[in-house]
Design a protein around this motif. Sequence first.
Motif, mmCIF file in Angstrom:
data_model
loop_
_atom_site.group_PDB
_atom_site.id
_atom_site.type_symbol
_atom_site.label_atom_id
_atom_site.label_comp_id
_atom_site.label_asym_id
_atom_site.label_seq_id
_atom_site.Cartn_x
_atom_site.Cartn_y
_atom_site.Cartn_z
ATOM 1 N N LEU A 48 0.827 -1.211 0.000
ATOM 2 C CA LEU A 48 0.000 0.000 0.000
ATOM 3 C C LEU A 48 0.859 1.258 0.000
ATOM 4 C CD1 LEU A 48 -2.926 -0.315 2.567
ATOM 5 C CD2 LEU A 48 -3.076 0.248 0.159
ATOM 6 N N PHE B 284 3.684 1.642 -1.258
ATOM 7 C CA PHE B 284 4.387 1.868 -2.512
ATOM 8 C C PHE B 284 3.455 2.261 -3.637
ATOM 9 C CE2 PHE B 284 7.696 -0.048 -0.259
ATOM 10 C CZ PHE B 284 8.783 0.639 -0.742
ATOM 11 N N TYR B 285 2.350 1.524 -3.673
ATOM 12 C CA TYR B 285 1.445 1.801 -4.777
ATOM 13 C C TYR B 285 0.264 2.611 -4.301
ATOM 14 C CZ TYR B 285 4.499 -1.640 -6.696
ATOM 15 O OH TYR B 285 5.628 -2.288 -7.102
ATOM 16 N N GLY B 286 0.300 2.992 -3.034
ATOM 17 C CA GLY B 286 -0.817 3.702 -2.426
ATOM 18 C C GLY B 286 -1.078 5.034 -3.100
ATOM 19 N N PRO B 287 -2.269 5.574 -2.845
ATOM 20 C CA PRO B 287 -2.668 6.806 -3.516
ATOM 21 C C PRO B 287 -2.056 8.035 -2.876
ATOM 22 C CG PRO B 287 -4.410 6.039 -2.080
ATOM 23 C CD PRO B 287 -3.296 5.045 -1.970
ATOM 24 N N SER B 288 -1.101 7.860 -1.985
ATOM 25 C CA SER B 288 -0.610 8.997 -1.234
ATOM 26 C C SER B 288 0.892 8.899 -1.120
ATOM 27 C CB SER B 288 -1.247 8.956 0.155
ATOM 28 O OG SER B 288 -1.068 10.174 0.789
ATOM 29 N N ASN B 289 1.566 10.007 -1.264
ATOM 30 C CA ASN B 289 3.010 10.014 -1.098
ATOM 31 C C ASN B 289 3.344 10.388 0.343
ATOM 32 O OD1 ASN B 289 5.712 10.453 -1.066
ATOM 33 N ND2 ASN B 289 5.739 11.943 -2.728
ATOM 34 N N LEU C 35 5.078 13.685 0.950
ATOM 35 C CA LEU C 35 4.253 14.873 0.725
ATOM 36 C C LEU C 35 3.436 15.187 1.972
ATOM 37 C CD1 LEU C 35 4.108 16.618 -1.735
ATOM 38 C CD2 LEU C 35 2.076 15.377 -2.464
ATOM 39 N N LYS D 229 -6.810 9.339 3.225
ATOM 40 C CA LYS D 229 -5.650 8.656 2.661
ATOM 41 C C LYS D 229 -4.505 8.577 3.669
ATOM 42 C CE LYS D 229 -7.331 8.986 -1.724
ATOM 43 N NZ LYS D 229 -8.645 9.512 -1.392
#
Lengths: 583, 331, 331
Positions: C26, C28-33, C36, C294
């Motif tokens: 999650l 790595f490919y999650g919708p959130s950095n 950030l 997120k």
Amino acid sequence: MRLKKPAVALATAALMTLAACGGGSGTGTDPGSENTGTIEGGNAGSGKNPDAQAPAEVPEDATEGGTFTVLTVNVPSTLDPTQAYYTDSTAILSDLVTRSLTQYAYVDGEMVLIPDMATDLGRPNEDNTEWTFTLREGLKYEDGTDVKAEDVAYAIKRSFAIEELPDGPTYQTTFFLDGDKYKGPFQDGTDYAGVEVNGNDITIKMRRPFTDMDYYASFPAFTAIPEAKDNPATYGRHPLATGPYKFADYKPGTSLTLVKNEFWDPETDPGRIQMVDGWEFKFGQDSAKLENVIINDTGEAQTTLTYDNVTASGYRSIQEDPDRLVTGTSPCTFMWFLDMTKITDINVRKAIGYAYPYRAAWKAAGEIEGVTRVPGTSILPPGTAGRVEYDPLGIKGVNTDPEKSKELLQEAGAMGYEIKFLFASDDALSVQAKDQLVNGLEAGGFKATPIASTLETIRTDRTDYDSPINVRSSGWCSDWPSGGSWFPAQWSGDLVGLEGMPNPSNFKVAEMDALQDKILDTMTPEEAAAAWGEFDKKMQTEYYPAVVTGYSGTAMIHGSKVGGMENDNVRGMPTFQRMYITE
Amino acid sequence: MGIQPTELVVSNTDEPEVKSQDVAGRSPTQIALDRLRHDKIAMVCLAVVAVFVLIAIFAPLLTDLFGVELEGGDPVTDTKADSFPAIGPPDYGFTWEAPLGLEPRTGNDLLAEWFYGARTSLGVATFATVAATLMGIVIGLVAGFARGWLDRVIAFVIDIFLSLPFILVALALAPIIVSRFGAQPERLEFVQLCALLFVLSVFGWMTLARLIRGEVLSLREREFVQAARVIGVPTRSILFKELLPNLVAPIVVSISLGLPAFVTAEAGLAFLGIGVVGIPSWGQTVNRAVEFFSTYPLFLYAPVVGICLLVIALNLLGDAVRDAFDPKTRR
Amino acid sequence: MFGYIIRRAVSGILVLLATSVAVFALFFYGPSNPALAYCPETRCTPERLANITESLGLDRPVLEQYGGYMKGIVAGNDFEAGAISIPCDAPCLGVSFKLRVDVADYLLARFPATLSLAVGGVAIAVTLGTALGIFASRVRGTLADKLIVGSSLVINAVPYYLVALLAFLYLISEWGIFPQSGYVSPFTAGPISWAAGLLLPWLVIGITSSTQYARFSRGSMIESMNEDYVRTARAKGLSDRMVTLKHALRSAVVPVVTIMGLEFAALLAGTIFTERIFDIQGIGKTALDAIGTKDLPIIAATVLIAAAFVVTANIVVDIIYSLLDPRVRLS
């Protein structure tokens, strides 16, 4: 200042989240030009009364005791005084817990700046490069120890630690001495030349004239923090109270319980009262449920309130008992920033203003016209000093005119001009509003291309110069009610190209930049106020770089025994500091 | 809510076997269908389901017939200043212009939304059921027939999938899929739909796979399979030609209980805020209608009744199918 | 027996390890950095972002990062992001992006609400379900029996979240029969307000999931009443009551345990809806909110915790099962 919807409030945040004031990094402009005179009246927080006397007056119908319950959908991201910049956390801290050098008090429908921990509103030197505040005698923390001037100085130094304590206001780095170099006490130690303490006097030195220091001193960052008790990672869990209430229990993201602070002395505070025994804030609540609780008004709900804007359904239900609805304004303007580098023809820009489906988009986004969204045409919101009312399109900011839009497009030879804008695909209201925008723009002869983003990424997508969009939906709120905190921060040509896109329209016009310099460099604060109003009108009439899509309104509901709840029109929050329970 | 029907697994702890008189010359499927035909409740449910299927198929026709339009509302003319509808309930009486009323805020027609909601609901459920059933069959067959490590790996994977909290993973996974593949705005709806179907199918196959594996384990030692092996029939043919026909009953039962589970799951996820933006869904309507419960109840009732009726009918039908196919159970 | 427990525990841990890999993906490919999330909104320069990325270790190889995550769970791991440092003691499940707090502490504070909800709901479901099941088996074939069986089928067919939603809207919001308070701590607010606030959610969970218990305990009661040992007991002249309580009941409890195991995952899923609808700030609502914002560390932690619960519950159920039913041999 930022709206109280940092994260969860899905409502309109997606489409219209406001940019934080303070703008991009090191803009080097001077947003200060406001007069430091006495009460002016009629303005959102622009009135001042340096002579306000402690204690604050307790209303006649107030009773002692009881506990307020405050329910909200929102979750304050931090309650560290240095980091607090959203309206909800600043209101909770400043009104109830942490006192600052100055504060706002509610006087006859207006917020007035009055002294708080300082004895007056600060004394600037001749060219506004040095401000001196004198601390009152008898101030104590919740543990009974004395508040010292050194603690205020430490709090000011702490506000420079924007890496350890991010997201707070950052005017100090622009205006204060060495603001560009000093990184706060955690990196550079407490040796900072910009603050001097002499007995009870605190002197702040500037690197450029700062006329609005008295306003700025009302932010929670200008409280007192004893250096020995500070740990930047955990101080926000329990900031030491200097105000009438202190933290009893704080579960981040869930709840905050405040109880009376025995060591607060009303004789030292001209703005706050301490009638109720405590406050219970519950965060992250469900909006339908909390409205229902307050509207039904049984038992504990009679002393319950919310600072969320009422929904359409709740607004209808509360009409049976309109006394329990508090409405007002907050000094924010929502805008559709038109990218001047992409949409170069003023006729096309004006056509967007005619085609914009004001009412349809507001309703679809869940706004109630005249209540939570107030139509308007000037960029400066009502209440700003020197504001000029004007109407560049003659549609009063609501009367969409697709025919006129087509006419202008025809004239410009740009029928079917493509408008590309962002929406949050994970927010139902944002999607609904997007549909209306598409309908409206297409009716006006445009081709509309909505670009999907998410609630989380829409801010970064919007401030990316390479985003494939040519309009940006955003806005601006006053940190204090002076035109100088608006145009140099968003409409200066110097800002074009800077990180974070502080000038969302990419508005760079030599004539207007020269005019700004003239106002900033040569005018007295009084002249400047009027000049900013004219600047607003001139810019919108001659260049039309933004569609004003209304001002923010506040509509909050409360239980029947909640007394003294008014709209703090500086923040769009309840006036916590003067609230009490009625019989 | 899960999409794994628990009834499938433990059905044999139900009442003891009751001897049924076998009529010669009929396949078990025929017997089951015959039983089903005589089940009144099942037939009523079937009729209800058929109506919903017709609504789903002819949604565009029906909206035209009623003279309504999907997402055709104009907030300015169709709703009043306080965002409530300008015609029909809750402020005015019934009108043929909007038989189920208009949606507050947008003025969209709720009947059209309801018709298309049925379409989404049944369409998504059907696709997910088919996909999950196929996965279950294939994986179950492979696991049952392969001895040793492959069987153990599959059993392990099934364990993992069963222990993952379906709703949480679905809610977390869908946005990831969308953000990875939804770069082009015009494909957004399609990608969202695919993400939803993917999430539903991927969490719906485990029970059937286990069941089939168990059946295969017992069937593979039977004479006809042994015989096929001895004469050199390839494994693939044995799996699909010899074993599969013997697995019709569990597959039919799994499908008939899977459909309502997927309808429930789709609406439930939509209610929690996952789903396809721009495509009407009962669950999403419920989600938007909750805040209007006290001021505009019809807004909420329509989708709630839709979900309830469809799911109850499908579930009871599924129960009846299971009972009909499983000679051990009896009402 | 002991060996069996060990084997089950090992496979359970393997399942959890695999889950943790999935959960970690999650990030790595999650919708959130993650970087950030720690970068100040207004002043997030690329250099600062790079600095934070480095201090978070996001530039290191995947395996190393996974190792760090697992090490945090075992040994704790102070959290460094740029100049921000947040202590995170073992078991460290990460630090929330949005709230900057230790996720484990945060979830622990919300655990009592979920636990209260689940335990109360299951208690009602089991007692009500088995009582109804036993009663129905005793009056088998009568109208009362048919009523119980029929209504359990129907209740079972309605989507759970709609029952909960309607119960909340009518019984709490509209008619005010039950209090609005939701979960309050029994230690600070007293056990009476604790129970009062949770009464309706308990009843909703209890009644909807009691149907399974009723159906299966009825089935196995009927079965065991026909067993030889029961007949013997009767022949000895034991009263009907004694026979039911002493002999038949024991076998009726076996399916109850089975269903408890099977329903556990469904119960967790149901908790998400219950907490969302009744606005109870437990783990489920936390997870849902985290998905909305997120907040990856919280999402990951809740998925992991839920999986751990399901795995443990399955093992415990299997062991209890073997203790209750001497016919079940663990091997």
